[in-house]
Each structure stands twice: as C-alpha cells, then as structure tokens.
Scaffold this active site. Sequence first.
Site, short mmCIF file in Angstrom:
data_model
loop_
_atom_site.label_atom_id
_atom_site.label_comp_id
_atom_site.label_asym_id
_atom_site.label_seq_id
_atom_site.Cartn_x
_atom_site.Cartn_y
_atom_site.Cartn_z
N ASP A 19 0.84 -1.19 0.00
CA ASP A 19 0.00 0.00 0.00
C ASP A 19 0.87 1.24 0.00
OD1 ASP A 19 0.53 0.81 2.89
OD2 ASP A 19 -0.32 -1.18 3.21
N GLU A 53 22.78 -21.88 -17.93
CA GLU A 53 21.85 -20.96 -17.26
C GLU A 53 22.60 -19.76 -16.68
OE1 GLU A 53 18.16 -23.67 -15.59
OE2 GLU A 53 20.09 -23.83 -14.56
#
Length: 729
Positions: free
Chosen positions: A535, A615
């Site tokens: 928020d 990777e």
Amino acid sequence: MAILFDSTNRLFTLQTNHSMYQMKADRYGVLLHTWFGMKGSAFDYSYRIAYADRGFSGNPYDAGDDRTYSLDALPQEFPAYGSGDYRSSALKVRYPDGTSACDLRYLKHEIRAGKYSLPGLPALYDDSHNSDTLIITLEDIRRMFYVHLYYGVMEDLDIITRAVCVENHSNEDIYLENIQSVCVDYLYGDFDLHTFYGRHVKERNCQRTPVRHGIQSVGSTRGTSSHQYNPFLILSNHDTTEDNGNCYGFSFLYSGDFIGSAELDQYDQTRLLLGIHPDNFSFCVKPQERFYSPEAAMAYSDHGLGKLSRIFHRAYRNHLCRGKWTTTRRPVLLNDWEGVYFDFDGDKLIQMAKDASELGIELFVMDDGWFGKRDLDVSGLGDWVVNEKKLGCTLKEISDQIHALGLQFGIWFEPEGINEDSDLYREHPEWAMQIPGKLPTRSRQQLLLDFSREDVRDYIFTHICQVLDSARIEYLKWDLNRSLSDLYSAVLPRERQGEVMHRYVLGLYDMLEKLINRYPDMLIEGCSGGGGRFDAGMLYYTPQIWCSDDTDAIERLSIQYGTSFGYPVSTMGSHVSHCPNEQTRRIAPLNTRATVAMSGTFGYELDVNKMSEEEKEIVKTQIQEFKEYYDLIQYGDYYRLTNPDAVEAYHGWEFAAPDGSEALLCIVALQIHPNGPGRWMRLKGLKKDSIYTVDGKEYAGDVLMNGGLLLPTATEEYESFRIHIVENH
Ligand code: GLA
C-alpha cells in the site's frame, strides 16, 4: 497559486495542470462538493444542483420552510452522521452525552504555500514547491470540535491529497467512531467501480462492476491493508478504456484497516468514501487534542486508465518514496529463501554468494532462519540474536566475506512477530497481542507483538539495531506473516481499546521512521507474506515491497498487471525463481522469468549453485541487459497493452521514455498455436513523426502506434520477447 478562493460565493477551486476540484460553503455554511474532473474555468459549478421538495428527505431547521433544501440529497464535502443525510457518512462521533447526531458548518479557511505533512503518518511531499495547501475548518453545530479538512494541491503531478483533523475544543472527551479521509459526491450514477481483490499468493486481481443502488465496498479488518483487497479504487465511466474516457483514482496512504465504498443513492447520485474501517476503530479525542486521519490521494484522467495509473506512478515514485533509493539504481539481488529456505549455514551462503558475484548480482539477502531457534517457521520470532551456531560464524564474518566478493549484504526481519516458543515470549508473554482470559488466534503458529506500545517497540528496535550495527548491512526486508486479531493492549484503559489497531499502525510507522533516520542509506523492502501490505502508506518508508509469494512468472503477469493500476514498477519486488516453480510446478523459460522480474525491482531467488553453466551465462546477460534498460524501466512511462487474463495469445506491456525517444516492448506468449495467425502489438508513447529502428528495420512512430509491430512467432510455450525501439537521430 493552484487554490482559488472566491469570497463572494465562498467558492474554493483547486486546479492541477489537468484536473479541477471545487467546493462551496453555501448560505447555511454547509460545505457542498460541486466538481471533480476536467479542468475548466473557476466558474461556480453549484448551478448543476437541482433543489426539489423530496419526500422523506428532511430539512435542516435553519432552512426554515424551504422544503427543497435537504442534506439527504445535496452533494457534500464532508457529510456527518445523524442530521438528515441517510447515506454513508464521512464522520461519526460520540458526544459526551452519548449521542452521535452531528452537523458541520463552515467556519474559516487558510491557504498555505507548500504541501502539508501529517504528524506520524505518511504523506506525499513536494520539495519543488509546486504544491499548495488548503485547510477548511468546519465546526460542529454544538460547538464542541473543529474538523479541519486538509487539501494538498499538487499542480504538476495532477494529484489532490486529503486528510482530516478533528480538534476537540470542549472540556470533555469526544469519541471518533468513524472518520473517512475521502468523500466525493457525484451528482450522477453510471459508474463502474474498479477494485483489486485477492488472497495470499494471488494478490490484486482486477474487478470492474457497475455501481448499483446500495453500497458496494471493499476493505480490510485484518490490521493490514491485506492480500484480500487493496486500498486503491477507481471510478470510471462504463465505456472508459486504457486510453479513453473519464476515470478517478483514490489511493489510501495507510497500512491498516480500511474501507472503500461506492453508494448509488435514491436520486441516482454516487458517493465515494475511503478511510479507516470503522469496525476496529474508535478513538478518544481529549480536550484540546487533535486526531489526524491518514492521507488519501486522488487523481482524475480524461484519457483512460493508463493515464490515471501513470499519474500515480510518477507521484509515488518521486513524491512518496523517500531518500537515496528514489533516484539511485537499486542493486540486483539474490534472495536465498526459495533456494534454501531454513536449510543453510554460513558456508552454504558464502558459496551461493560466490556464484552470485560471478553472475553480476550485487546484493545477497539472507532471508528467514538466521536468528534465535529458527529452523522452521514455528519458533524463534522475537529473538533477534544471530544464531552463530547455525551459521558457524558471526554475522560480521559472513557480511565481511560477502563484501569481499564485491556484494552488498541484506537481512530479513519480522519485527512485529513473536512465537510462543521464543525467549522473548517466555520473558514477556504480556507483550504479545492477546486478550486476558481468551485463547488467541494463531497464524503460522505465531502471535504479534503489541506494536501500539512504545516500550515493546523500543525493545525490538534496540535489538534490531544491535544486529544491524554488528555487521555491514545495506538492505533490510521487513516482513509480517499474519493478520492481526485479538486486539488488546494491556496499557490502554477499557474505553480506549478501540484505538489498538490504529495505534499499532502508528507504532509501525514510528519504528520505520526511526529506522530510516538511523540508517538513511539502507534499502528497506516491505513484505507481508508477499503482497499483504502493498500500500501507499508503506511506500513512504519502504520504496519497494515484495509483490507476492507467488514467483511463478505467468501468475505474476496478472499480479503485476493488477498492481500496476495504482503503483509503479519501481515498487514491485519481483524475482526470477527456479523451475518447476515452487508454487505452481509450472515451467517457464528462464528468459521469460527475467522478462517478468525485470518489470519490477529485479532479482533472483533460487540456489545459484544448482544452476547449469548455460543458465549462468544467460543470467549474466540478463543482468547486463537489466542495467542497460534500468532508467527506461524504472523511470519510464508504463503502458499496459493487453490484459493477461483476457488476452488470447500474446500479452504485452511497454516502457516508453517520457520524451518518446525509446521504448521497451515486453511480450509473453501465453498460448502457442502452430500455423497460427500473425500478431501485432500497437505501441504507445512514441513520437508520431519520428523514425524508429526496431531490430534493424525502420518505422515511423505513428505507424508503430497505429499499425503496430509484427511480433516474432513464439515456438515454445511462455516464450517471451524484449524488443527495444529506438528513435533515429
Ligand atoms: C514470507 C515472505 C517470504 C519469506 C518468508 C520467510 O512468506 O513473503 O518472501 O521471507 O516469509 O519466512
């Protein structure tokens, strides 16, 4: 000056660059709301109000025989409970005689240069002085208290903020039972209400429904803003789209209980309210004392939802988040949580950090499990003492080794949490939030500390500082892993127990403020089981918040899409995790996981030691690429091109430089169809007349925006593309 006062008509007109907000103290001193929307001249918009004799809508006594004047029908700026307006109200008090009917009238006002701030509460700020403050004071008709309505007019940002202060000027206690920070009365209906609902690991899904007669509301009574509903709401016309139409955004800068509601009344008028949820709230205002409601920010867009979001993005990125990390590039991090969970020692972490440093990662975060007795999530919370036995060394030794590898070091805390199996609980059971004589609700087998108490906060603060001061630590993750319940504080009298939830949030803010004052350069990431406290209140203290415990890149598309309506990508904690994904077992290409995580704060959350050489090479290039695109992603304009939950094949979003000189188009193939049709994506935010190069080909800006870019064909499920669009010089 963005605030105009017409003294003849007692008319207040607030103007930002593209929006206008207007109020008028009428002949009875009732503060009417007369306009919010498109900017125009400061004409008195109260001419739009139709006065009529309406049955069962009563009249204030001072209106005499005028049966056309009713608070039940008038658009009001701050309607109070109990005096003939039967819609939802913005204020309910309990007077010393036990009654609640309240009638507020205009008393005075003050216009100040600069944007106000609020004691102990988050608030937007404006260092460039392009904002002004209006304070309108209403007085209750019984002359016991003032209501000061605060307005921050942030002209260049197109934001108007609001907060309310109640000041008791009587000799007796007054109890607040409901105080809303925002009330906007529209004279008409025909709105859609957009809310953002969810649950743990699936936060901020979009819901858009027509406002019907009655009250539609979302809110939280969990003591946090919650995974379930976000304190951000939009009202729009039914035909408003991403790029067209009217819409209004309302964002609450608060991290506790809230309620946002839209009411369509008997006369087809709409009332929007946003503020603290009244269920767990009452507050005693003593004589001469003041109570401040949290701030809310409002914005209007006449160019659809996309523009509305960009207004909030800019304001929150630059005028809510504070300190060094507003403008400094944030480090690419590796968080160890999904890589090792509780199963680590110092050597293992150093090994991870070693690999991480070779990949270009800049910050190593040691998540949960480094303190007290904490090998599972059942014990140890509250004991902020480094478990040197588990680590096999001191915190300083780990931190030094990590820094020697060229990485910064970060650490996880859950300051508000306490396990019953902890030394702190054994010593201070009364510090945990629980009601005497009632067994408390446990969640994740933990309780919460009573953060409304200063002594409890001081204890925790001291212990956290001891840890932070014992080693070089540049990052802190502030987590909270349960909702509040059993609200009770041993230090408050019976009649003030209704204050516990709000005092808890004030306590949280107080401690965060102390923390950032003491460690101004530390990067703090908020978290509550992922996005349970995502928020605008938290963003005042923590410039980024872990967006969700769901790290699946495909799930994250919807979560980050929903979050983007009210919050900028610079605030969205987002990591590449390993596959099959921990939450969904889904396998998405490493490239796609990076595409999604790059549209956030970007980091990794896996055991790098287990990655293949191939990777690792990919990760190295991803990190380099992210650094190259950093400014564009973090400070650029964000465009939602499709809705991932509605799109058939390719989902896309875009970052465009504010001057339109370049853009980054991100595409994820949600479905692949062999022998499928061609797909185009229309770009936004470019200059119509400029020529751009995309993958070696040239296009005019208007062509890319109208005709769109022909997308590459995906050959693998969830394949993604990051396409750079650069203006020719
Ligand atoms: C919460 C957070 C996770 C992790 C764990 C640790 O769930 O959201 O990221 O920190 O706690 O217990």
